[in-house]
Enzyme design. Structure first.
Site, short mmCIF file in Angstrom:
data_model
loop_
_atom_site.label_atom_id
_atom_site.label_comp_id
_atom_site.label_asym_id
_atom_site.label_seq_id
_atom_site.Cartn_x
_atom_site.Cartn_y
_atom_site.Cartn_z
N ASP A 11 -21.31 -29.44 101.18
CA ASP A 11 -20.98 -28.43 100.18
C ASP A 11 -22.25 -27.67 99.79
O ASP A 11 -23.07 -28.16 99.01
CB ASP A 11 -20.36 -29.07 98.94
CG ASP A 11 -19.80 -28.05 97.98
OD1 ASP A 11 -18.66 -27.61 98.19
OD2 ASP A 11 -20.50 -27.67 97.03
N GLU A 13 -24.65 -24.85 98.03
CA GLU A 13 -24.74 -23.94 96.87
C GLU A 13 -25.67 -22.81 97.30
O GLU A 13 -26.59 -23.00 98.10
CB GLU A 13 -25.29 -24.65 95.64
CG GLU A 13 -24.43 -25.80 95.14
CD GLU A 13 -23.01 -25.39 94.81
OE1 GLU A 13 -22.81 -24.25 94.34
OE2 GLU A 13 -22.10 -26.22 95.02
N ASP A 114 -18.28 -22.45 103.66
CA ASP A 114 -19.59 -23.05 103.97
C ASP A 114 -20.00 -22.82 105.42
O ASP A 114 -21.12 -22.34 105.69
CB ASP A 114 -19.56 -24.56 103.68
CG ASP A 114 -19.28 -24.86 102.22
OD1 ASP A 114 -20.23 -25.02 101.45
OD2 ASP A 114 -18.08 -24.92 101.86
N HIS A 174 -20.06 -27.75 90.93
CA HIS A 174 -20.98 -26.77 91.52
C HIS A 174 -22.41 -27.30 91.65
O HIS A 174 -23.31 -26.53 91.99
CB HIS A 174 -20.97 -25.43 90.77
CG HIS A 174 -19.66 -24.72 90.86
ND1 HIS A 174 -19.09 -24.37 92.06
CD2 HIS A 174 -18.78 -24.35 89.88
CE1 HIS A 174 -17.92 -23.78 91.82
NE2 HIS A 174 -17.71 -23.76 90.52
N ASP A 179 -20.49 -32.38 94.08
CA ASP A 179 -19.25 -31.93 94.71
C ASP A 179 -18.94 -32.74 95.97
O ASP A 179 -17.78 -33.11 96.21
CB ASP A 179 -19.34 -30.44 95.07
CG ASP A 179 -19.18 -29.53 93.85
OD1 ASP A 179 -18.92 -30.06 92.74
OD2 ASP A 179 -19.32 -28.31 93.99
#
Length: 204
Positions: A11, A13, A114, A174, A179
């Site tokens: 995941d 960011e 992603d 987030h 996550d």
């Protein structure tokens, strides 16, 4: 072809703002790269990769980005640029024999963004001429898997899936690594209820 043994729960960011004028969509950069290597056969976490990344195009995080992700400016200032982190991520995959046996693993993400959008963009921005290849060319979208398996009318986000599964959010939404941990909890819930990963595995 090897039997699938691992799920790589990932995941990203990335840099962002709430107006789209400061950080445009084509200028977003990965600022957190977490991946949990989950052994399906033994139902255990084999290893974790987690690094922050220093952005180059927009080196200063917007207040919106910091409020959303919890990532502080000092954290990315002290991190390495993407090419260095990417190299260590490749070494992580090699160490755990994913590179040499890519069919033994599949990424699992909360959405297609992603690996379908963000990774190709980051590779371009970093000048890395790398085409998506195994295991980066296939992944399980847990939103779609969850929707299909439970017969939901619409796909849910991570918090929605957690609520549906009667699981409380752990950590910060987030935060990439938090996550990943919550997504893995959803995967374990799916498997307890009889979900088979083969039903949702697709090459891109």
């Amino acid at each position: 072809m090897s039997t699938l043994r691992y799920l790589l729960v990932l995941d990203f960011e990335a840099t962002c703002d709430d107006t789209g004028r400061v950080v445009r969509r084509g200028e977003m950069e990965i600022i957190e790269l977490p991946t949990i290597l989950y052994d399906i056969q033994q139902d255990k976490v084999e290893a974790v990769f987690h690094e922050y990344v220093r952005p180059i195009i927009h080196p200063h995080l917007t207040p919106f980005c910091t409020n959303l992700t919890g990532i502080q400016q000092a954290t990315v200032d002290n991190a390495h640029p993407f090419p260095e982190v990417w190299q260590r991520f490749q070494e992580f995959l090699q160490t755990h024999n994913i590179t040499n046996s890519p069919s033994s693993a599949s990424f699992l993400t909360c959405g297609d963004w992603d690996l379908k959008a963000m990774l190709p963009l980051q590779l371009r921005l970093s000048g890395l001429d790398v085409l998506p290849s195994p295991p980066f060319n296939r992944w399980i979208n847990v939103k779609k898997a969850y929707q299909r398996f439970y017969g939901l009318r619409h796909p849910k986000g991570m918090e929605g899936m957690l609520n549906h599964a009667n699981l409380a959010l752990e950590g910060r939404h987030h935060s990439g690594i938090d996550d990943c941990k919550n997504i893995l909890r959803l995967v374990r819930k799916l498997r307890e209820d009889g979900w088979k990963h083969q039903d949702d595995l697709s090459s891109q």
